[in-house]
Enzyme design. Sequence first.
Site, PDB file in Angstrom:
ATOM      1  CG  ASP A 108      -1.953   1.034   1.344  1.00 26.88           C
ATOM      2  OD1 ASP A 108      -2.993   0.971   0.661  1.00 26.88           O
ATOM      3  OD2 ASP A 108      -1.708   1.963   2.135  1.00 26.88           O
ATOM      4  CG  HIS A 290      -5.717  -3.071   0.033  1.00 28.66           C
ATOM      5  ND1 HIS A 290      -4.961  -2.693  -1.065  1.00 28.66           N
ATOM      6  CD2 HIS A 290      -5.302  -2.285   1.065  1.00 28.66           C
ATOM      7  CE1 HIS A 290      -4.136  -1.724  -0.706  1.00 28.66           C
ATOM      8  NE2 HIS A 290      -4.324  -1.448   0.575  1.00 28.66           N
TER       9      HIS A 290
END
Length: 309
Positions: A108, A290
């Site tokens: 991320d 994610h």
Amino acid sequence: MKNNNEFPTPTLIAVNGVELEVFEAGQQNLGRPIVLCHGWPEHAYSWRHQVTPLVEAGYHVIIPNQRGYGKSSCPKEITTYDIEHLTGDLVALLDHYEYKDAIFMGHDWGASVVWSMALLHPERVYKMINLCLPYQIRGEKPWLDFMEEVFGDDYYFVHFNKQPGVADAILDENTSQFLHNLYRKNAPAQGHGEGMEMINLAKATKLLGEPVMSDEDFAVYISAFNKTGFTPSINWYRNLNRNWHLLADVSPILHQPTLMVYGEKDSIPPLPNINNFVPNIDIKTLNTGHWIQEESPAELNQMILEWLE
């Protein structure tokens, strides 16, 4: 298996004008450093599943809570969270350990910092592994201006910048609820057009999907953000246009051996022409969303270790 017992005890290390809370394991493997960089709103602890496998594979594992997180320094000035400062912290961390270079792995926002390390300090990056966030091309318009055009004022990147303090306060008031709502898997897809995505998550009382962490693991994150609040970490977003300007004169081609791992269910799309910018790249996917290290740790670890060999 309780990961709490396996996660190393931190030390505070003074680097680049701040103190970083650093979790270190595998000191017996000096000379083979791998630095793991967390994303938002994460914590060094997000790498707990990777520590033992990497140490057993012969690596010296170094996991900082980056500035604005955990017990690391949280400077007040917004510009102290720009990409020069964030990568400067990692350069100074290598200097602290007397390492010329290291393997860097990011997830991320941490992946964004790793890509930028390779841009700004290529000699310090031996190899890199990035999860979920592909290389970000520096286009003709600053990143936030581009996002505002495409996604509108309510897109959370833009909102964080245009209405400073608003989202911060709502997340601070609902820390536990926000993190519990965010760290889910197998939830219905929420597109980027959802606008006030993070504020909506902080206020939502109905949980969708399944949690990716145990209550014990959540407690680590909740306690960390109760201490710092969300403003320091959101300040990373408030430097996106500044970062665009700071990278103006840097060659956009990255030559380091690179592993890019996408989550098939993640809302972040792959970059189709990534090979044009990162010619020495291997691209893999996992059937996850994610939170890739939390959702499929065993599969990810196997992928990482095979690639490193």
